[in-house]
Design a protein around this motif. Structure first.
Motif, short mmCIF file in Angstrom:
data_model
loop_
_atom_site.label_atom_id
_atom_site.label_comp_id
_atom_site.label_asym_id
_atom_site.label_seq_id
_atom_site.Cartn_x
_atom_site.Cartn_y
_atom_site.Cartn_z
N SER A 173 -9.04 11.48 0.29
CA SER A 173 -9.10 10.12 0.79
C SER A 173 -7.67 9.59 0.91
N PHE A 174 -7.50 8.53 1.66
CA PHE A 174 -6.18 7.94 1.85
C PHE A 174 -6.27 6.44 1.58
N LYS A 175 -5.26 5.94 0.92
CA LYS A 175 -5.15 4.50 0.69
C LYS A 175 -3.70 4.13 0.86
N LYS A 176 -3.45 3.18 1.75
CA LYS A 176 -2.09 2.77 2.05
C LYS A 176 -1.34 2.38 0.78
N GLY A 177 -0.13 2.90 0.66
CA GLY A 177 0.72 2.57 -0.47
C GLY A 177 0.57 3.50 -1.67
N ARG A 213 0.82 7.27 -3.02
CA ARG A 213 1.39 8.55 -2.61
C ARG A 213 0.67 9.74 -3.23
#
Length: 186
Positions: A82-86, A88
């Motif tokens: 998954s990806f979440k802005k901010g 790393r």
């Protein structure tokens, strides 16, 4: 009032933990270890995607164990990145479509074992035929003929099972046994 609220939260956490234990126990049916089953359960009930550190602290297991577990669940298509802005660090979330997870897991596990069984039966038939061709013992020849018939019956079963696995993997199974949605409707 806060004490009541705390008791309610504790009861909530106990209830979720009990169900995570059920998930872990049931996943053993598919050859998944209880610790990996618990990992899936934690991810499933998590509101947000989790990092390996989040999982480690939730389960009190090593980061290496978490990494191995996530990799295994990912291979089974039960966890996805998954990806979440901010953020790393790598994040993971559970695959929430249990129907998709089941068809993937069931198919890959059963396909592997069934293909292995077909190959083993082929090898056994070849070896028995070779023995049969080279022996003078009529009783042994007769026994081998019976056993080859049994092995060919087993092969036919495994071929049927491969068709069944295809029906599962392709999603065709849902024509015959429809999914039930959140409301309980088909």
């Amino acid at each position: 009032m806060p004490e009541t609220n705390n008791k309610e939260w504790n009861k909530y956490e106990e209830t979720i933990e009990q169900f995570i234990q059920v998930i872990a126990k049931n996943m053993s049916l598919y050859g998944v270890t209880p610790s990996i089953g618990r990992l899936y359960g934690v991810l499933y009930f998590s509101q947000e995607p989790m990092t390996l550190d989040d999982m480690r602290s939730a389960l009190e297991m090593s980061k290496t164990s978490m990494s191995t577990g996530v990799r295994a669940l990912s291979d089974m298509k039960m966890v996805e990145p998954s990806f979440k802005k901010g953020i790393r660090k790598d994040l993971y979330k559970s695959e929430e479509d249990w129907y998709k997870s089941f068809t993937s897991l069931f198919g890959s596990r059963w396909r592997h074992h069934t293909e292995t069984n077909i190959e083993e039966a082929d090898e056994a038939i070849q070896e028995l035929r070779e023995i049969q061709e080279n022996t003078e013992d009529e009783a042994l020849k007769g026994k081998i003929t019976e056993d080859i018939d049994r092995l060919e019956y087993a092969q036919n079963y495994y071929r049927w099972l491969m068709k069944f696995i295809h029906v599962i993997e392709s999603g065709e199974i849902f024509k015959y046994v429809p999914k039930i949605d959140q409301s309980g409707k088909k």
